[in-house]
Scaffold this motif. Sequence first.
Motif, PDB file in Angstrom:
ATOM      1  N   VAL A   1       0.848  -1.199   0.000  1.00 51.64           N
ATOM      2  CA  VAL A   1       0.000   0.000   0.000  1.00 51.64           C
ATOM      3  C   VAL A   1       0.886   1.253   0.000  1.00 51.64           C
ATOM      4  N   HIS A   2       1.926   1.227   0.853  1.00 56.58           N
ATOM      5  CA  HIS A   2       2.830   2.375   0.950  1.00 56.58           C
ATOM      6  C   HIS A   2       3.575   2.608  -0.374  1.00 56.58           C
ATOM      7  N   PHE A   3       4.092   1.544  -0.978  1.00 54.57           N
ATOM      8  CA  PHE A   3       4.808   1.672  -2.264  1.00 54.57           C
ATOM      9  C   PHE A   3       3.910   2.294  -3.330  1.00 54.57           C
ATOM     10  N   TRP A   4       2.655   1.862  -3.346  1.00 51.26           N
ATOM     11  CA  TRP A   4       1.697   2.416  -4.318  1.00 51.26           C
ATOM     12  C   TRP A   4       1.420   3.894  -4.014  1.00 51.26           C
ATOM     13  N   GLN A   5       0.991   4.199  -2.782  1.00 48.93           N
ATOM     14  CA  GLN A   5       0.513   5.560  -2.492  1.00 48.93           C
ATOM     15  C   GLN A   5       1.621   6.603  -2.478  1.00 48.93           C
ATOM     16  N   HIS A   6       2.861   6.197  -2.199  1.00 46.07           N
ATOM     17  CA  HIS A   6       3.970   7.157  -2.115  1.00 46.07           C
ATOM     18  C   HIS A   6       5.000   6.935  -3.224  1.00 46.07           C
ATOM     19  N   ALA A   7       4.697   6.038  -4.164  1.00 44.56           N
ATOM     20  CA  ALA A   7       5.638   5.685  -5.243  1.00 44.56           C
ATOM     21  C   ALA A   7       7.028   5.354  -4.677  1.00 44.56           C
ATOM     22  N   GLY A   8       7.018   4.746  -3.499  1.00 42.90           N
ATOM     23  CA  GLY A   8       8.275   4.357  -2.875  1.00 42.90           C
ATOM     24  C   GLY A   8       8.087   4.133  -1.386  1.00 42.90           C
ATOM     25  N   LEU A   9       9.183   3.756  -0.746  1.00 42.31           N
ATOM     26  CA  LEU A   9       9.155   3.550   0.712  1.00 42.31           C
ATOM     27  C   LEU A   9      10.578   3.810   1.199  1.00 42.31           C
ATOM     28  N   GLY A  10      10.716   4.743   2.136  1.00 42.91           N
ATOM     29  CA  GLY A  10      12.042   5.079   2.670  1.00 42.91           C
ATOM     30  C   GLY A  10      13.007   5.373   1.528  1.00 42.91           C
ATOM     31  N   PRO A  11      14.135   4.658   1.507  1.00 45.77           N
ATOM     32  CA  PRO A  11      15.156   4.944   0.492  1.00 45.77           C
ATOM     33  C   PRO A  11      14.816   4.430  -0.917  1.00 45.77           C
ATOM     34  N   TRP A  12      13.766   3.584  -1.028  1.00 45.08           N
ATOM     35  CA  TRP A  12      13.473   2.951  -2.310  1.00 45.08           C
ATOM     36  C   TRP A  12      12.403   3.717  -3.074  1.00 45.08           C
ATOM     37  N   LYS A  13      12.705   4.102  -4.313  1.00 46.37           N
ATOM     38  CA  LYS A  13      11.755   4.863  -5.131  1.00 46.37           C
ATOM     39  C   LYS A  13      11.372   4.049  -6.360  1.00 46.37           C
ATOM     40  N   ILE A  14      10.089   4.144  -6.743  1.00 45.93           N
ATOM     41  CA  ILE A  14       9.655   3.520  -7.990  1.00 45.93           C
ATOM     42  C   ILE A  14       9.954   4.513  -9.113  1.00 45.93           C
TER      43      ILE A  14
END
Length: 372
Positions: free
Chosen positions: A48-61
């Motif tokens: 959910v976090h990866f989708w809504q923020h296009a990333g998580l912590g140091p990792w970006k989509i």
Amino acid sequence: SSKALQENLTLKATHEAKLVLVKSEAPKPGPGQALVHVRATGVCGSDVHFWQHAGLGPWKITGETALGHESGGVVIALGEGVTNVSVGDRVAIEPGVPCGKSTCSYCRTGQYNLCPTVDFYSVPPADGTLTRYHVHPAGWLHKVPDTMTFAEIALLEPLSVCLHATMRAELRLGMPVLITGAGPIGVVQLLCAEASGCSPIVITDLSKERLDFAKQLVPDVVPLLIDPKRAPIDTAQDIIAAFTQATQGVGGTGNNGEVMPAVTMECTGVESSIAVASYATQPAGLLFIIGVGKSEQTIPFMHLSTNEINIKFLFRYRDTWPRAIRLVAAGKIDVKRIVTSRFPLERAKEAVEHAADRSKFSVKTLIIDEDE
Ligand code: NAD
Ligand code: ZN
């Protein structure tokens, strides 16, 4: 196998914070790889976090990344040289694949979750397993008994998190244990603490529904609804009172006949909850932090220091699947009971939206091919 493959479908998150269900051809397994027909995938908060923020912590989509890392299915094709699994085997997918080189001290010493170049499927650039057909290094597939359901196989992943935590925290028979947070991780941790013979167990949350769900899973647990406006030190006193009451003030571990948790399993990552956990944990006890949150956090430093409270952290898991498979197969931990909703792969987008929607009750949402 000559069986015709269906269309491949993969749920991806984009750099523009959108979810897209992408159609493609099924991939082919290369040397050392196996093709898995994925039959169930659990939705995790990080998806959910990866989708809504296009990333998580140091990792970006940057482009698109497939979601999902809690998956199980059936092996349908093998690449060259694969001998540990066969076509037709039911398998769990271990989603973190480390370098495995003898020059990597973490891999060499078995602490492979800490390998600096681990590929974790669903963390960019590695695509996740929320797809119909997934190619995986065969050594990171774990064969399970044919009687294990696909829901159970998928849930071996969150169980792995909590098994690694249970081992690192050394939960033992008769230990008073506090669990902060009754989300999917909190309730799986509850099942593990219960199976370890910890007693009494108190669990906290801000949500009455999630506490009711925890109580339904483990009737002996003491649920405690947290008022986030209350000072952490006062909330900690409420928790200690709940432990003391649950034991009728006998077998006290704290001062004045109070019973305090020997271990707190922190399953929120929220600063105020970590503060509560710090004040509630018994002197010389263990504050075990599974939750992840803000990169910089304030802790009750002097309280922790003057009470010799130990703090430990967790990063995923290592070598937990064989143990998780035995526990579920033997019926020692009934992890499928945490599932609250099921969607077919065609509705994967809706499934992730459902898991993200705080106005709807859910604990674990599964994307599952019901035809077992
Ligand atoms: P979740 O967000 O679904 O559950 C967290 C629960 O904590 C929620 O029910 C929420 O209401 C509750 N909560 C929030 N603030 C609280 C407070 N002050 N007091 C008590 N409860 C409070 O998350 P989850 O999937 O259950 O995961 C829990 C945590 O574990 C997350 O931070 C997740 O990122 C982390 N996690 C860490 C690892 C690791 O390797 N360390 C692995 C998996 C998950
Ligand atoms: Zn390594």
